[in-house]
Design an enzyme around this catalytic site. Structure first.
Site: not given
Ligand code: SF4
Length: 512
Positions: A43, A69, A148-149, A288
């Protein structure tokens, strides 16, 4: 540091305008042959405080964070006149948050947004109820939250909360935070959030918004990124710096591991609600996940990737005629490999950027063409050449095999794979979509077995120490106190993923 009383008035009579979920994303079936063989970032979060039409800036920020995302996105704004307003949609930001008819629903000087790829909650088919930011009314006012996580104790918390009467609206682990906040006896939303976050385990970079504040929090290890920016009098919170650049904002600093920043009209305040720990930022963000034009910990992601390629050239040299990237994520590392080795760099593979957005119906015949639809070999350059092919990672290995096949079909004399990360042997439970361990090629095979399986002339991965060196730690990995989270390479999880272990995600058997 000073805590401040929350003075938001209740906003229960303000409308919330969730949009209908008619805009389903275009099918991305053509991208799947490649993307299924990558770890997928989870996210992106973004928040703006103190500028008219804040939601428009959030839409631009989310567009810059789209790589984190692509399944869905949502924006919540707040204005004095109409209170909180929410639009949540399935699909890309650019397809949903550009029309005036949508953006006019999101007035105000405060807004937060979230772009989602599901790691917890509904898998694959994102349900609109799981799209963030989530919103809840508390006695002292409303609060929207984007996360996010991934929480590693979410199942246990959810069971406990349901047992005590909580009614969940979504399958997202983030909703646990809202229910924990509802149970807190603190008088302000930030204090309730501190209480709630002390009970969760795992990785979180959270952006929240009340009627007058935006709040940014990182978990004690700072696994996922979060930065603070400034544009004129406005403050911005963002997953990455590239999303500050898009609106012309300046980077102020990173939100530190374990820090909560509260932005109001009076400026920012910083709090430390958790026990202080040494940060363990995700090493894969450098490899990445993050965009190459972002900066993390003062180091440009592009430069880190270029250095990874140079390290790889020193660790794993080979006699060859050309260095080619597997586009796009292998490009900076291939440039670094070429610079350090002196072997010329060339675009031996060309990526079709638009292949996922096609009007052709997917027949089995077209599906079988797989990787060729997305990547085309530049035959004129490749033919008769010994090629070093640089990719960022090997996950399942299926794509690497296909790429090798099309390279040989195009007339390459030799194909040498060089991988810009160590073998990915362990799943991630901190907000990245990874297959179970049994599906990871490097968990099932040694390097020499992978070499045989892929059928390449040679295969080498950068060492974990080499990766640390490239990412700003010249002495390599500190074995007693590693500077990053590197669990997917080392198996050393900085936060014990007990629930995932219990679900069998670590097992190597196919049935796991
Ligand atoms: S396990 Fe890997 S992908 Fe997950 S946070 Fe750690 S380094 Fe990043």
């Amino acid at each position: 540091m000073r805590d401040v009383p929350e003075t938001d008035s209740p906003d229960t009579d303000w409308p919330e305008t969730d949009s209908p979920d008619t805009d389903w994303p275009e099918t991305d079936w053509l991208t799947n042959p490649l993307d299924d063989d990558k770890l997928r970032e989870e996210c992106g979060v973004y928040g703006v405080h103190g500028i008219e039409d804040a939601a428009t800036y959030v839409a631009l920020g989310l567009h810059a964070l789209q790589h984190r995302g692509q399944e869905a996105a949502g924006i919540v704004s707040c204005s004095r006149k109409s209170g909180f307003n929410t639009v949540r949609r399935l699909g890309y930001v650019r397809d949903n948050f550009t029309k005036p008819s949508v953006m006019d629903q999101l007035p105000g000087r405060l807004a937060i947004g979230h772009t989602r790829y599901s790691t917890a909650g509904s898998k694959g088919e994102t349900a609109l109820r799981d799209v963030q930011p989530l919103y809840a009314d508390f006695a002292m006012g409303g609060c929207a939250i984007g996360h996010n996580g991934n929480l590693t104790n979410a199942d246990q918390l959810r069971d406990q909360l349901i047992e005590r009467g909580s009614i969940f609206q979504s399958s997202s682990d983030t909703e646990c935070i809202i229910h924990l906040m509802a149970r807190s006896i603190q008088k302000t939303i930030p204090d309730r959030m501190k209480d709630a976050l002390r009970l969760v385990e795992g990785a979180f970079s959270i952006i929240a918004m009340t009627r007058s504040k935006i709040i940014g929090v990182r978990d004690p290890l700072g696994v996922r990124p979060l930065v603070l920016g400034r544009k004129g009098d406005a403050w911005i919170l963002s997953s990455e710096t590239c999303a500050l650049d898009i609106i012309g904002a300046e980077l102020v600093r990173e939100v530190e591991p374990g820090e909560m920043i509260i932005v109001t009209d009076d400026g920012i305040e910083s709090f430390r609600p958790f026990e202080q720990k040494r940060g363990r930022f995700c090493l894969f963000e450098y490899v990445y996940f993050s965009r190459p034009d972002s900066v993390i910990g003062g180091l440009s992601v592009y430069e880190a990737r270029r250095r990874i390629g140079a390290e790889l050239a020193r660790e794993a040299p080979v006699d060859a005629d050309l260095v080619c990237p597997v586009p796009d994520s292998g490009t900076p590392a291939a440039i670094g490999y070429s610079q350090a080795s002196g072997i010329p760099y060339a675009m031996g593979i060309i990526k079709n950027q638009y292949v996922g957005r096609t009007f052709i119906e997917p027949t089995d015949h077209i599906r079988d063409m797989g990787v060729r639809l997305k990547l085309n070999i530049n035959r004129a350059i490749i033919e008769g050449k010994r090629v070093v092919l640089v990719d960022d990672s090997v996950v399942r290995g299926t794509t690497s095999r296909k790429i090798k096949d099309v390279m040989l079909d195009a007339g390459a004399a030799e194909v040498h794979f060089r991988i810009a990360s160590p073998p990915t042997q362990w799943p991630c439970f901190y907000g990245v979509d990874t297959p179970n361990r049994s599906k990871l090629l490097a968990a099932r095979m040694t390097e020499s077995e992978m070499h045989d399986y892929l059928g390449v002339d040679s295969l080498r991965f950068i060492s974990l120490d080499g990766l640390y060196r490239a990412c700003g730690h010249p002495a390599g990995r500190n074995r007693s106190e590693p500077e990053f989270c590197d669990a997917c390479f080392s198996g050393e999880y900085p936060i014990e993923p007990m629930e995932a272990r219990a679900r069998g995600c670590m097992k190597l058997s196919e049935n796991a």
